[in-house]
Design a protein around this motif. Sequence first.
Motif, PDB file in Angstrom:
ATOM      1  N   ASN A 131       0.793  -1.219   0.000  1.00  0.00           N
ATOM      2  CA  ASN A 131       0.000   0.000   0.000  1.00  0.00           C
ATOM      3  C   ASN A 131       0.827   1.272   0.000  1.00  0.00           C
ATOM      4  O   ASN A 131       0.430   2.285  -0.581  1.00  0.00           O
ATOM      5  CB  ASN A 131      -0.913   0.020   1.228  1.00  0.00           C
ATOM      6  N   SER A 132       1.966   1.271   0.664  1.00  0.00           N
ATOM      7  CA  SER A 132       2.732   2.498   0.860  1.00  0.00           C
ATOM      8  C   SER A 132       3.699   2.811  -0.274  1.00  0.00           C
ATOM      9  O   SER A 132       4.353   3.852  -0.268  1.00  0.00           O
ATOM     10  CB  SER A 132       3.512   2.419   2.172  1.00  0.00           C
ATOM     11  N   VAL A 133       3.774   1.944  -1.271  1.00  0.00           N
ATOM     12  CA  VAL A 133       4.681   2.141  -2.400  1.00  0.00           C
ATOM     13  C   VAL A 133       4.087   3.160  -3.376  1.00  0.00           C
ATOM     14  O   VAL A 133       2.884   3.200  -3.602  1.00  0.00           O
ATOM     15  CB  VAL A 133       4.943   0.804  -3.113  1.00  0.00           C
ATOM     16  N   GLY A 134       4.934   3.989  -3.972  1.00  0.00           N
ATOM     17  CA  GLY A 134       4.473   4.925  -4.984  1.00  0.00           C
ATOM     18  C   GLY A 134       3.972   4.188  -6.217  1.00  0.00           C
ATOM     19  O   GLY A 134       4.600   3.230  -6.679  1.00  0.00           O
ATOM     20  N   VAL A 135       2.847   4.632  -6.758  1.00  0.00           N
ATOM     21  CA  VAL A 135       2.287   3.989  -7.950  1.00  0.00           C
ATOM     22  C   VAL A 135       3.265   4.052  -9.112  1.00  0.00           C
ATOM     23  O   VAL A 135       3.500   3.060  -9.805  1.00  0.00           O
ATOM     24  CB  VAL A 135       0.947   4.647  -8.350  1.00  0.00           C
ATOM     25  N   MET A 136       3.871   5.212  -9.337  1.00  0.00           N
ATOM     26  CA  MET A 136       4.745   5.376 -10.494  1.00  0.00           C
ATOM     27  C   MET A 136       5.978   4.481 -10.393  1.00  0.00           C
ATOM     28  O   MET A 136       6.366   3.826 -11.357  1.00  0.00           O
ATOM     29  CB  MET A 136       5.188   6.836 -10.638  1.00  0.00           C
ATOM     30  N   GLY A 137       6.598   4.469  -9.227  1.00  0.00           N
ATOM     31  CA  GLY A 137       7.793   3.652  -9.080  1.00  0.00           C
ATOM     32  C   GLY A 137       7.516   2.192  -9.320  1.00  0.00           C
ATOM     33  O   GLY A 137       8.268   1.493 -10.013  1.00  0.00           O
ATOM     34  N   SER A 138       6.420   1.697  -8.749  1.00  0.00           N
ATOM     35  CA  SER A 138       6.046   0.304  -8.929  1.00  0.00           C
ATOM     36  C   SER A 138       5.696   0.000 -10.376  1.00  0.00           C
ATOM     37  O   SER A 138       6.162  -0.983 -10.962  1.00  0.00           O
ATOM     38  CB  SER A 138       4.858  -0.027  -8.017  1.00  0.00           C
ATOM     39  N   MET A 139       4.876   0.855 -10.973  1.00  0.00           N
ATOM     40  CA  MET A 139       4.382   0.597 -12.323  1.00  0.00           C
ATOM     41  C   MET A 139       5.489   0.658 -13.363  1.00  0.00           C
ATOM     42  O   MET A 139       5.582  -0.220 -14.231  1.00  0.00           O
ATOM     43  CB  MET A 139       3.289   1.609 -12.671  1.00  0.00           C
ATOM     44  N   LEU A 140       6.350   1.666 -13.300  1.00  0.00           N
ATOM     45  CA  LEU A 140       7.346   1.848 -14.346  1.00  0.00           C
ATOM     46  C   LEU A 140       8.466   0.822 -14.279  1.00  0.00           C
ATOM     47  O   LEU A 140       9.240   0.687 -15.223  1.00  0.00           O
ATOM     48  CB  LEU A 140       7.904   3.265 -14.292  1.00  0.00           C
ATOM     49  N   CYS A 141       8.541   0.072 -13.179  1.00  0.00           N
ATOM     50  CA  CYS A 141       9.460  -1.076 -13.123  1.00  0.00           C
ATOM     51  C   CYS A 141       8.840  -2.310 -13.784  1.00  0.00           C
ATOM     52  O   CYS A 141       9.508  -3.328 -13.943  1.00  0.00           O
ATOM     53  CB  CYS A 141       9.808  -1.403 -11.685  1.00  0.00           C
ATOM     54  N   GLY A 142       7.586  -2.251 -14.133  1.00  0.00           N
ATOM     55  CA  GLY A 142       6.863  -3.377 -14.718  1.00  0.00           C
ATOM     56  C   GLY A 142       5.496  -3.489 -14.072  1.00  0.00           C
ATOM     57  O   GLY A 142       4.466  -3.481 -14.718  1.00  0.00           O
ATOM     58  N   GLY A 143       5.503  -3.600 -12.744  1.00  0.00           N
ATOM     59  CA  GLY A 143       4.259  -3.623 -11.994  1.00  0.00           C
ATOM     60  C   GLY A 143       3.659  -5.008 -11.863  1.00  0.00           C
ATOM     61  O   GLY A 143       2.730  -5.358 -12.585  1.00  0.00           O
ATOM     62  N   ILE A 144       4.191  -5.822 -10.933  1.00  0.00           N
ATOM     63  CA  ILE A 144       3.614  -7.132 -10.678  1.00  0.00           C
ATOM     64  C   ILE A 144       2.683  -7.024  -9.480  1.00  0.00           C
ATOM     65  O   ILE A 144       2.902  -6.221  -8.572  1.00  0.00           O
ATOM     66  CB  ILE A 144       4.693  -8.211 -10.432  1.00  0.00           C
ATOM     67  N   GLY A 145       1.623  -7.822  -9.491  1.00  0.00           N
ATOM     68  CA  GLY A 145       0.657  -7.772  -8.412  1.00  0.00           C
ATOM     69  C   GLY A 145      -0.418  -8.817  -8.600  1.00  0.00           C
ATOM     70  O   GLY A 145      -0.413  -9.584  -9.569  1.00  0.00           O
ATOM     71  N   ARG A 146      -1.355  -8.848  -7.689  1.00  0.00           N
ATOM     72  CA  ARG A 146      -2.346  -9.929  -7.646  1.00  0.00           C
ATOM     73  C   ARG A 146      -3.218 -10.011  -8.901  1.00  0.00           C
ATOM     74  O   ARG A 146      -3.637 -11.088  -9.286  1.00  0.00           O
ATOM     75  CB  ARG A 146      -3.217  -9.759  -6.402  1.00  0.00           C
ATOM     76  N   TYR A 147      -3.527  -8.885  -9.510  1.00  0.00           N
ATOM     77  CA  TYR A 147      -4.439  -8.921 -10.653  1.00  0.00           C
ATOM     78  C   TYR A 147      -3.730  -9.197 -11.984  1.00  0.00           C
ATOM     79  O   TYR A 147      -4.358  -9.181 -13.035  1.00  0.00           O
ATOM     80  CB  TYR A 147      -5.192  -7.593 -10.764  1.00  0.00           C
ATOM     81  N   MET A 148      -2.422  -9.424 -11.954  1.00  0.00           N
ATOM     82  CA  MET A 148      -1.717  -9.568 -13.224  1.00  0.00           C
ATOM     83  C   MET A 148      -2.132 -10.832 -13.974  1.00  0.00           C
ATOM     84  O   MET A 148      -1.991 -10.891 -15.197  1.00  0.00           O
ATOM     85  CB  MET A 148      -0.205  -9.543 -13.024  1.00  0.00           C
ATOM     86  N   GLY A 149      -2.682 -11.828 -13.274  1.00  0.00           N
ATOM     87  CA  GLY A 149      -3.193 -13.002 -13.974  1.00  0.00           C
ATOM     88  C   GLY A 149      -4.351 -12.663 -14.891  1.00  0.00           C
ATOM     89  O   GLY A 149      -4.566 -13.324 -15.917  1.00  0.00           O
ATOM     90  N   LYS A 150      -5.097 -11.616 -14.550  1.00  0.00           N
ATOM     91  CA  LYS A 150      -6.251 -11.201 -15.353  1.00  0.00           C
ATOM     92  C   LYS A 150      -5.907 -10.102 -16.358  1.00  0.00           C
ATOM     93  O   LYS A 150      -6.424 -10.083 -17.472  1.00  0.00           O
ATOM     94  CB  LYS A 150      -7.368 -10.698 -14.429  1.00  0.00           C
ATOM     95  N   TYR A 151      -5.005  -9.176 -15.956  1.00  0.00           N
ATOM     96  CA  TYR A 151      -4.795  -7.979 -16.765  1.00  0.00           C
ATOM     97  C   TYR A 151      -3.362  -7.769 -17.225  1.00  0.00           C
ATOM     98  O   TYR A 151      -3.069  -6.783 -17.913  1.00  0.00           O
ATOM     99  CB  TYR A 151      -5.237  -6.739 -15.965  1.00  0.00           C
TER     100      TYR A 151
END
Length: 458
Positions: A131-151
Amino acid sequence: MANISDFKASLGGQLSADARIVGSEGTVLRWDGYSAPKPTVTVFPQCEEDVAKTVRFCRQKGLRCFAQAGGHGWRVRNRTDIDVVICLTDMNSIKLDEGTRKVVIGGGAIVRELIEAVTEKKLEVATGICNSVGVMGSMLCGGIGRYMGKYGLAIDNLISINFVDATGKLHRGVNQDTDKDLWWAIRGAGASFGIVTEATIQAHPQSNNGLSWSGVLIFEDPSKLEAVIGAINNLDMNENMCVHFLFARVPPTLSPAIVVMPWYYGPREEAEKAWKSILDIGPTAAKTFMAPADKLNDGNDQFGEKGGRKPGVGLGIDFLNPEAYRHIWDLYVNFSSENPDAARTVILAECYSKVKAISMDRNSAVFAHRDSKYEVLCVPWYSDEKLDIRATDFAQTVRNIWVQKCCEQDKIRSYVAFSGLNEPVETLFGSGERIDRLMEVKRKWDRENYWGALLDIE
């Protein structure tokens, strides 16, 4: 060195009325203090133009600046000589068009803020797991997460960005059509080309009313390690599943334990069937619950806590080798027992469904490692800097075991967001033509290597 008086007198009048400029006493805490920069000035811009003006001012004064939102990025370790931090936390606006389901995100938004905003409209987005991670930093590295199986990855759902380049120029609406090479490079290596001040992403309708099944399974009997690993390796990971597998010391006794955190996006009965092989092993303690979408990442809040020294390393591996993990378990127990200050040390493996991500064209973005089965982390966590050498040796030893025992031969990969100090650029983005193309983009947009970050050019 930056002079706070000069900043306030010369730059202050150029910025928005609510923009703030503070000295070293206002330095914003980062997730990892092991080699965090020690700026003498921190600027809190209120808009994109403030960011551009601050960068131009720093360039004129011969100062190095760096932007942060959540403050969790690891690769700042390659740039500890920062004079000025541009803290984007006040630029955290989130605007959602319910008709197109497009979300416009300010550069300082953190993951929790994004999740709460889209959940309110019964939508969801591909985003990170803390939750506390910046959206941009996480996303621009690729962005892995729970919904990646769907999207797919977060970058697969990115529509456009605004960013400030190394000269202080603001570019709006950058996408596939405006600059194909930059769009390719910034999706995976974004911090190397400038400060992303705004992004537009695609959101999606919720499934199952946003409810997902989560669990925390604690195995205090280390003899069950091989059984747990076997069950995880044999999982049939569908698009609604992910699992976090870790070594940690759990309260109240802080004894070392094997922890499995399964997740399933669907009803309880389906979840328990999907995770039966692990549940049947018999955890010492088990807590399972249905979580609403806005609580999706709450179980990771402790890991996202800022402060402390965390000289971690991370890799993408192909399998959990039981023999290797028995060795890592012994190393973990010894390190955390012999160094009580490092009791919060964590060894973590994350596994997600990669089917959607792999279906995307690998050459559509510089992000290279769509096919890693597991993302693994070794995070020594302590406060006493006297442990630095011992902690880095421990982390490097664990990394070497992963390379030797859990990776296909000559296939060493590291997810940018988890990459350790001085990880070779080839392990981040691939080799050959990919690196050549990436360096050409770097030379075009940052020929003086002002940002550094993931890439350094001569």
